[in-house]
Design an enzyme around this catalytic site. Sequence first.
Site, PDB file in Angstrom:
ATOM      1  N   ASP A   2      36.368  24.747  32.498  1.00 54.16           N
ATOM      2  CA  ASP A   2      34.929  24.930  32.320  1.00 54.16           C
ATOM      3  C   ASP A   2      34.651  25.302  30.864  1.00 54.16           C
ATOM      4  O   ASP A   2      35.431  26.027  30.241  1.00 54.16           O
ATOM      5  CB  ASP A   2      34.438  26.041  33.272  1.00 54.16           C
ATOM      6  CG  ASP A   2      32.927  26.032  33.422  1.00 54.16           C
ATOM      7  OD1 ASP A   2      32.297  25.000  33.108  1.00 54.16           O
ATOM      8  OD2 ASP A   2      32.371  27.058  33.865  1.00 54.16           O
TER       9      ASP A   2
ATOM     10  N   HIS B 257      32.786  33.860  34.881  1.00 54.17           N
ATOM     11  CA  HIS B 257      33.041  33.586  36.295  1.00 54.17           C
ATOM     12  C   HIS B 257      33.382  34.900  36.979  1.00 54.17           C
ATOM     13  O   HIS B 257      34.300  35.593  36.571  1.00 54.17           O
ATOM     14  CB  HIS B 257      34.244  32.643  36.443  1.00 54.17           C
ATOM     15  CG  HIS B 257      34.029  31.311  35.800  1.00 54.17           C
ATOM     16  ND1 HIS B 257      35.056  30.510  35.390  1.00 54.17           N
ATOM     17  CD2 HIS B 257      32.889  30.646  35.495  1.00 54.17           C
ATOM     18  CE1 HIS B 257      34.571  29.401  34.859  1.00 54.17           C
ATOM     19  NE2 HIS B 257      33.259  29.459  34.902  1.00 54.17           N
TER      20      HIS B 257
ATOM     21  N   SER C 198      36.397  33.253  31.502  1.00 48.01           N
ATOM     22  CA  SER C 198      36.814  33.282  32.897  1.00 48.01           C
ATOM     23  C   SER C 198      37.936  34.307  33.021  1.00 48.01           C
ATOM     24  O   SER C 198      37.891  35.338  32.340  1.00 48.01           O
ATOM     25  CB  SER C 198      37.232  31.875  33.313  1.00 48.01           C
ATOM     26  OG  SER C 198      37.448  31.806  34.692  1.00 48.01           O
TER      27      SER C 198
END
Lengths: 194, 272
Positions: A138, A45, A18
């Site tokens: 995540d 992401h 991310s």
Amino acid sequence: MAETITSAKCNALIIGGSAGSLDVLLEIFPGLNADLNFPIILVTHRKSGNESLLSDLLQSRTTLRVAEVEEKERILAGKVYIAPADYHLLIEEDKTFSLDYSEKINYSRPSIDVTFQSAAEVFKSGLVCILLSGSNADGVEGLKAVNNFGGKVVIQNPDTALMPYMPLQAVTNIEDSVVLDATEMADFINKLID
Amino acid sequence: MINEAIDNEQLEILLNDVLENHGYDFLEYSHASIKRRISRLYALDNFVSFAEFRYTIKSDKQYFKRFLEEITVNVTEMFRDPSFYRALRNEVLPVLGTYPFIRIWVAGCSTGEEAYSLAIVLKELNLLHKSLIYATDINPLVLEKAKKGMFPLNYLKQYSENYLQSDGSKDFSTYYTANYSLAKFDESLSGKMIFSTHNLVSDHSFNEFQLILCRNVLIYFDKDLQHKVFNLFDSSIEKLGYLALGSKESLDFWPRAKEYRRIKTEKIWRKL
Ligand SMILES: C[S@@+](CC[C@H](N)C(=O)[O-])C[C@H]1O[C@@H](n2cnc3c(N)ncnc32)[C@H](O)[C@@H]1O
């Protein structure tokens, strides 16, 4: 621990990242051998819109073929696949990709958890997953599944990650893992070749 | 969700039960995705054993309704993929505007956001009065919502940004009235829509259309089923009509794809 990892056969490598992970990918890619005998799947992401930006950036640093995943595409060794923005990426039993437009998980779509989990069930002990820098949690649940199905877990050293939260959550929650600096990762990946 | 709640064998058993007892055929859905949905439902509803889960799905009609609602993915947006709506507005609909009457099918319409977006574009092109939008879905519950045309107000900021990016030039807020947490869309839009259940797997063609939209539905089907659905669409599209798919879906590997020509960079094909 690193011994057992390099001696096992790798059928697929998935890298999840991310915020702060792009720099790591740019560090890893120039160092990758051209003869990887497994696929690399990237789940990061990012905003939809500039679809080809990430694949262009990475393609300019490797001779491996880099492309965004096509729906129902067959997963081939030696290729780099990028999860498309705004869809979850799943792995089918027959080693093809499926896309899924369901609810966001951890405020994210694609969610790293979803892909790790799905791949864990398919590739089992042949799976290696790397979790990079990021500022949400995540990926951690997914890594647990990877562990449970016998796959290997690698986590970016939180001390050297731009955003340490995500790798720190992983280090804290995953029993069986290898922690590496970004600069060690290309070497590690090349050693997975058998 | 850490261990497999439902394994492949159990999935097969459940899907066969569903077909036999309820007449819905999910056997050719992409396994990874439907397995994830079913595992999620198993966890969500706190089942203690697979046997109990199986029995409930098989014999409890009320629960099966919930099953159907939960395993279909109903996430949607207004003006999703603005460049797609720009192509509809600037290239496709003006061509259809030369016809005396425009019939459009939105297959897998979910809660209706796509149909209302389309109606807004038709209205701005002054074509809505001679258009009819058939909006269908397998899930009856989403159709009930679609008929009402009420969407959560907190999404409207995003929708109006999408709308502007799609070349919309009006004040988006003129299309709805805010009512507590919901935005109720103008009835002149829903007045041109017909909502009905339709299962793309088992139901037949029911009309001829100049435009079919089926976006983000085929990703849930395996290749063979996708091809069957393309055949269904083919028998439901007039010559020179259009078929629009989701941004990651494609007609390319369908054997009869040569009979269609793609419009530039969008996932829109024209029947030759
Ligand atoms: C992700 S939504 C897509 C909504 C909208 N078209 C969009 O792109 O935003 C998928 C929809 O397909 C519907 N669907 C799934 N299987 C179907 C089938 N066999 N026949 C008709 N609709 C189906 C689901 O109920 C759901 O509403």
